[in-house]
Design a protein around this motif. Structure first.
Motif, mmCIF file in Angstrom:
data_model
loop_
_atom_site.group_PDB
_atom_site.id
_atom_site.type_symbol
_atom_site.label_atom_id
_atom_site.label_comp_id
_atom_site.label_asym_id
_atom_site.label_seq_id
_atom_site.Cartn_x
_atom_site.Cartn_y
_atom_site.Cartn_z
ATOM 1 N N LYS A 66 0.832 -1.211 0.000
ATOM 2 C CA LYS A 66 0.000 0.000 0.000
ATOM 3 C C LYS A 66 0.864 1.258 0.000
ATOM 4 O O LYS A 66 0.546 2.258 -0.640
ATOM 5 C CB LYS A 66 -0.927 -0.006 1.208
ATOM 6 C CG LYS A 66 -2.062 -1.014 1.107
ATOM 7 C CD LYS A 66 -2.970 -0.910 2.323
ATOM 8 C CE LYS A 66 -4.141 -1.876 2.210
ATOM 9 N NZ LYS A 66 -5.062 -1.797 3.386
ATOM 10 N N LYS A 67 1.988 1.199 0.758
ATOM 11 C CA LYS A 67 2.882 2.346 0.811
ATOM 12 C C LYS A 67 3.507 2.624 -0.552
ATOM 13 O O LYS A 67 3.621 3.775 -0.988
ATOM 14 C CB LYS A 67 3.953 2.085 1.851
ATOM 15 C CG LYS A 67 4.865 3.283 2.091
ATOM 16 C CD LYS A 67 5.881 2.967 3.176
ATOM 17 C CE LYS A 67 6.797 4.158 3.388
ATOM 18 N NZ LYS A 67 7.815 3.895 4.432
ATOM 19 N N GLU A 68 3.912 1.541 -1.229
ATOM 20 C CA GLU A 68 4.483 1.725 -2.568
ATOM 21 C C GLU A 68 3.457 2.254 -3.557
ATOM 22 O O GLU A 68 3.755 3.107 -4.386
ATOM 23 C CB GLU A 68 5.049 0.388 -3.065
ATOM 24 C CG GLU A 68 6.274 -0.075 -2.295
ATOM 25 C CD GLU A 68 6.728 -1.425 -2.774
ATOM 26 O OE1 GLU A 68 5.993 -2.046 -3.595
ATOM 27 O OE2 GLU A 68 7.823 -1.893 -2.348
ATOM 28 N N GLN A 69 2.198 1.779 -3.496
ATOM 29 C CA GLN A 69 1.151 2.287 -4.376
ATOM 30 C C GLN A 69 0.840 3.740 -4.086
ATOM 31 O O GLN A 69 0.570 4.522 -4.997
ATOM 32 C CB GLN A 69 -0.112 1.433 -4.229
ATOM 33 C CG GLN A 69 0.036 0.015 -4.779
ATOM 34 C CD GLN A 69 -1.218 -0.814 -4.578
ATOM 35 O OE1 GLN A 69 -2.170 -0.371 -3.907
ATOM 36 N NE2 GLN A 69 -1.206 -2.027 -5.148
ATOM 37 N N GLY A 70 0.880 4.131 -2.819
ATOM 38 C CA GLY A 70 0.639 5.530 -2.472
ATOM 39 C C GLY A 70 1.718 6.439 -3.009
ATOM 40 O O GLY A 70 1.457 7.545 -3.462
ATOM 41 N N THR A 71 2.940 5.983 -2.969
ATOM 42 C CA THR A 71 4.045 6.794 -3.497
ATOM 43 C C THR A 71 3.921 6.981 -5.008
ATOM 44 O O THR A 71 4.104 8.065 -5.553
ATOM 45 C CB THR A 71 5.381 6.126 -3.175
ATOM 46 O OG1 THR A 71 5.475 5.938 -1.756
ATOM 47 C CG2 THR A 71 6.546 6.980 -3.648
ATOM 48 N N ASN A 72 3.536 5.898 -5.684
ATOM 49 C CA ASN A 72 3.363 5.989 -7.142
ATOM 50 C C ASN A 72 2.185 6.874 -7.513
ATOM 51 O O ASN A 72 2.211 7.600 -8.508
ATOM 52 C CB ASN A 72 3.177 4.592 -7.740
ATOM 53 C CG ASN A 72 4.431 3.744 -7.608
ATOM 54 O OD1 ASN A 72 5.537 4.288 -7.544
ATOM 55 N ND2 ASN A 72 4.258 2.426 -7.551
ATOM 56 N N SER A 73 1.125 6.841 -6.725
ATOM 57 C CA SER A 73 -0.058 7.661 -7.046
ATOM 58 C C SER A 73 0.203 9.131 -6.819
ATOM 59 O O SER A 73 -0.353 9.991 -7.503
ATOM 60 C CB SER A 73 -1.253 7.194 -6.205
ATOM 61 O OG SER A 73 -0.962 7.387 -4.815
ATOM 62 N N ASN A 74 1.062 9.475 -5.850
ATOM 63 C CA ASN A 74 1.402 10.888 -5.619
ATOM 64 C C ASN A 74 2.274 11.447 -6.742
ATOM 65 O O ASN A 74 2.140 12.602 -7.141
ATOM 66 C CB ASN A 74 2.132 11.031 -4.283
ATOM 67 C CG ASN A 74 1.208 10.764 -3.097
ATOM 68 O OD1 ASN A 74 -0.004 10.972 -3.215
ATOM 69 N ND2 ASN A 74 1.775 10.298 -1.975
ATOM 70 N N SER A 75 3.186 10.637 -7.240
ATOM 71 C CA SER A 75 4.067 11.111 -8.327
ATOM 72 C C SER A 75 3.370 11.133 -9.664
ATOM 73 O O SER A 75 3.577 12.028 -10.474
ATOM 74 C CB SER A 75 5.317 10.224 -8.412
ATOM 75 O OG SER A 75 4.923 8.888 -8.672
ATOM 76 N N ASN A 76 2.490 10.177 -9.962
ATOM 77 C CA ASN A 76 1.729 10.110 -11.206
ATOM 78 C C ASN A 76 0.267 9.872 -10.878
ATOM 79 O O ASN A 76 -0.218 8.733 -10.909
ATOM 80 C CB ASN A 76 2.247 8.973 -12.107
ATOM 81 C CG ASN A 76 3.669 9.210 -12.565
ATOM 82 O OD1 ASN A 76 4.009 10.309 -12.961
ATOM 83 N ND2 ASN A 76 4.484 8.174 -12.478
ATOM 84 N N PRO A 77 -0.459 10.926 -10.537
ATOM 85 C CA PRO A 77 -1.862 10.738 -10.156
ATOM 86 C C PRO A 77 -2.674 10.276 -11.349
ATOM 87 O O PRO A 77 -2.551 10.799 -12.453
ATOM 88 C CB PRO A 77 -2.301 12.120 -9.686
ATOM 89 C CG PRO A 77 -1.376 13.067 -10.350
ATOM 90 C CD PRO A 77 -0.064 12.354 -10.474
#
Length: 270
Positions: A17-28
């Motif tokens: 979940k943490k990795e998915q959150g990081t990816n969503s912040n950089s490429n929403p």
């Protein structure tokens, strides 16, 4: 294989979940429900990269004329070299059965190229070629009109001193010393110089494949390969060898299909 404990499973889910959150912040993504898609936009190099292909099939780095093909060019060079080699071998070999071929090549090389015929055909098909220097049509047309109004039938008026039967080529005409000798028809000057027996001579090739010879001239007024109109002055009459120095004489001949013909059969002599 050992089974994962509930604690390890929770740590993996949290990490994911943490990795998915990081990816969503950089490429929403536009919508959390839609699957994540990565769109690759072309860069400046890809967008402006234009690859030119020449008509000859080579890349854009090699420039070439659309009508020029290297393969055809080299083939023509090779064919010319082979033809030259074949002719050289033909003349080096003295076999009797090759005599007709040698005679044919020799006769073709001795014949003059029909410049006037080709020029007349070109003008009929495509019009007059472009001129590098300007010329005045009014002056040319005026001079031509005056000449045509005179209704001259011979290069220079006079009386016949030597007829065609004497030498089988041309006639000698007596007229005034220094009188202008005019071309009886338009054509191309294929010779302007000295010929043995008739002195300074001008030969004009006409569009009907005939030639007119103007010899025994005192001065030549035209240049080699110059296209002259009808009634253009090609030279002046030289002085007579007789006692009367006011008289002059010039040579005139007509050649058709490699044979000389009697000018009296073609032109009226009054």
């Amino acid at each position: 294989m050992a089974r994962s404990t509930p604690e390890e499973i929770r740590r993996r889910i949290a990490k994911r979940k943490k990795e998915q959150g990081t990816n969503s912040n950089s490429n929403p993504s536009p919508s959390p429900k839609s699957p994540e898609r990565q769109i690759s936009w072309p860069g400046d190099d890809d967008h402006y990269d234009f690859k030119y292909t020449s008509p000859s099939g080579t890349g854009g780095d090699e420039s070439g004329h659309p009508l020029f093909k290297k393969e055809v060019f080299f083939f023509k060079i090779l064919a010319s070299a082979l033809l030259f080699l074949a002719v050289a071998i033909l003349f080096r070999n003295h076999m009797v059965k090759l005599d007709p071929a040698r005679d044919f090549i020799t006769s073709q090389m001795d014949k003059d190229f029909k410049f006037a015929v080709v020029s007349n055909w070109y003008e009929e098909k495509f019009g007059k070629p472009l001129a590098l220097l300007p010329f005045t049509d009014d002056k040319t047309s005026d001079e031509k009109t005056v000449a045509e109004d005179q209704n001259l039938s011979v290069p220079a008026m006079g009386k016949i001193l030597e007829n065609f039967q004497k030498n089988g080529q041309g006639i000698m005409i007596e007229t005034g010393k220094g009188a202008p000798v005019q071309a009886i028809n338009d054509g191309l000057v294929t010779f302007a110089g000295v010929k043995e027996g008739i002195g300074k001579t001008v030969i004009i090739q006409h569009s009907d494949k005939s030639e007119t010879w103007y010899g025994n001239l005192d001065d030549v007024k035209v240049k080699l390969y110059e296209y002259v109109d009808k009634r253009t002055v090609v030279g002046t009459v030289s002085a007579s060898s007789g006692e009367d120095k006011t008289k002059g004489q010039y040579y005139f001949a007509i050649k058709k299909d490699d044979n000389f013909i009697d000018p009296i059969q073609v032109i009226r002599f009054d």
